[in-house]
Write an enzyme that holds these catalytic residues in place. Structure first.
Site, mmCIF file in Angstrom:
data_model
loop_
_atom_site.group_PDB
_atom_site.id
_atom_site.type_symbol
_atom_site.label_atom_id
_atom_site.label_comp_id
_atom_site.label_asym_id
_atom_site.label_seq_id
_atom_site.Cartn_x
_atom_site.Cartn_y
_atom_site.Cartn_z
ATOM 1 N N THR A 234 19.766 109.200 79.038
ATOM 2 C CA THR A 234 19.222 110.097 78.023
ATOM 3 C C THR A 234 19.087 109.412 76.665
ATOM 4 O O THR A 234 19.848 108.477 76.360
ATOM 5 C CB THR A 234 20.153 111.319 77.875
ATOM 6 N N ASP A 235 18.180 109.927 75.837
ATOM 7 C CA ASP A 235 18.059 109.404 74.464
ATOM 8 C C ASP A 235 19.250 109.819 73.599
ATOM 9 O O ASP A 235 19.454 109.272 72.517
ATOM 10 C CB ASP A 235 16.739 109.868 73.819
ATOM 11 N N GLU A 236 20.056 110.781 74.083
ATOM 12 C CA GLU A 236 21.167 111.274 73.248
ATOM 13 C C GLU A 236 22.224 110.203 73.011
ATOM 14 O O GLU A 236 23.032 110.330 72.094
ATOM 15 C CB GLU A 236 21.796 112.516 73.878
ATOM 16 N N TYR B 7 28.924 115.202 76.153
ATOM 17 C CA TYR B 7 27.871 114.867 77.131
ATOM 18 C C TYR B 7 27.305 113.476 76.855
ATOM 19 O O TYR B 7 27.273 112.609 77.738
ATOM 20 C CB TYR B 7 26.749 115.913 77.101
ATOM 21 N N LYS C 55 27.430 109.945 79.029
ATOM 22 C CA LYS C 55 26.239 109.212 79.493
ATOM 23 C C LYS C 55 26.244 107.784 78.932
ATOM 24 O O LYS C 55 25.881 106.833 79.621
ATOM 25 C CB LYS C 55 24.951 109.943 79.070
#
Ligand code: NAD
Ligand code: DAU
Length: 349
Positions: free
Chosen positions: A131-133, A156, A160
């Site tokens: 993810t870009d997060e 989260y 990741k």
């Protein structure tokens, strides 16, 4: 026969990836390994029930024994790893579940791949979907590139980020042929209605309040889920080992603009008086640690491998809204039972 094990294939993005690979590559054997948590739903793939190259295995990536047995039986050449706990709000109420699935589960899968492939790494691929997060939060300017420093800020995204680091560590230490992609927010059919877009569509449908966190000016870059699946296809086949590719929609919206657009679209499609749904908008308390803005620079993927989004926001949002209206039974099914308990806890006044 080339065999690909896809983890998390009964979830939102995974189901689109499984469908694309099963239908586009009849010469491949596609094994969908999924634990069928609250987010996994075999209904998402009922159209593939009779496909001869599709196999479903109920299995949990946190269980190494089960994983080893499934890998031994199918001997996959490739792994596309999507299984994860994926909702930021749930990671705030139960971080450990995210460590277990996203970190431990990923390391279990890496170990299982090493074990089954041994020294014979020709034609093998371990594709980790991320993810870009992991890059944290942007101000009003700028984009995340593949060189942006990791700065995860929710349990989260921290889980990741940790899984991404393990995947890269297995490339450097054990020469496992890995590739990673970091993608922006997806939308489309079969999206679980705890996430913003399907939650808003469902609440508009039921004339329920539309909860907007904080000032509503948080910004996300939205990508049509089928374009993400096409990017995964491209990267799986042509991405360079050890590399990372950012995937994005070049389609930034503040939450409030996105929600008002959905309101107007649904008023039109449901034949309601214009403005009806906007009246449901309700500002609620903010998400703790809420990242202000995500925006992806996907030029590496476009320049190296030729991928770019195929769908405009207008087309993608309209098709998505129409899908939910046409699939009320799917929606009713997933919002019954445990979803009700989650919803009343998350949105308690
Ligand atoms: P999702 O929550 O809809 O689906 C996750 C799937 O994983 C479900 O089918 C679930 O049953 C399965 N799963 C969960 N725990 C498991 C376990 N222990 N063992 C086996 N299966 C398990 O998630 P999604 O939105 O489709 O996201 C898929 C992947 O893409 C995730 O890795 C996520 O981090 C990443 N991602 C998502 C987005 C997005 O916008 N949704 C964007 C970028 C990256
Ligand atoms: O950027 C990629 C990520 O996008 C993925 O890695 C995650 O798995 C996926 O869930 C998604 O994370 P977000 O937190 O951005 O998505 P969500 O749909 O939960 O929220 C989108 C925005 O809307 C965010 O700014 C929070 C806000 N929001 C969300 C909900 C559920 C609201 O204002 N109200 C809500 O009720």
């Amino acid at each position: 026969m080339h065999t690909i094990l896809i983890t998390g294939g009964a979830g939102f993005i995974g189901s689109h990836v499984v469908r694309l690979f099963v239908t586009k590559y009849p010469q491949y054997r596609i094994v969908n390994l999924d634990a069928l948590t609250y987010a996994g739903n075999l209904e998402n793939l009922s159209d593939l029930d009779t496909a001869p190259n599709y196999f479903f295995e109920k299995g949990d990536i946190t269980n190494p024994t089960q994983l080893a047995e499934i890998m031994q039986r199918f001997q996959p050449d490739g792994i596309i790893h999507l299984a994860a706990e994926s909702h930021v709000d749930r990671s705030i109420s139960n971080p450990l579940a995210f460590v277990e699935t996203n970190v431990l589960g990923t390391v279990n899968l890496l170990n299982a791949a090493r074990h089954i492939w041994g020294e014979n790494l020709d034609g093998k691929r371990f594709y980790h979907v991320s993810t870009d997060e992991v890059y944290g939060s942007l101000g009003e300017e700028g984009y995340f590139t593949e060189e942006t420093r990791y700065d995860p800020r929710s349990p989260y995204s921290a889980s990741k980020a940790a899984s991404d680091h393990f995947v890269r560590a297995y490339f450097h230490t054990f020469h496992l042929p890995v590739v990673i992609s970091n993608c922006s927010n997806n939308y489309g059919p079969n999206h679980f209605p705890e996430k913003l877009i399907p939650l808003i569509i469902n609440n508009i449908r039921q004339l329920k309040p539309l909860p907007i966190y904080g000032d509503g000016l948080y910004t996300r870059d939205w990508l049509w889920v089928k374009d993400h699946a096409l990017a995964i296809d491209t990267i799986y086949h042509r991405g360079r080992s050890g590399e990372t590719y950012n995937i994005g929609g070049n389609n930034e919206w503040t939450n409030i603009d996105l929600v008002t657009t959905l309101c107007d679209m649904l008023d039109e499609l449901l034949g309601r008086t214009p403005g009806t749904s906007r009246q449901l908008i309700t500002f609620v308390k903010d998400r703790p640690g809420h990242d202000r803005r995500y925006a992806i620079d996907a030029s590496k993927l476009q320049n190296e491998l030729g991928w770019k989004p195929t769908v405009t926001a207008e087309t993608g949002f309209r098709e998505t809204v129409q899908w939910y209206l046409d699939n009320e039974a799917w929606l009713e099914d997933v919002i019954s039972g445990a979803y009700q308990t989650y919803y009343s806890g998350q949105y308690a006044p």
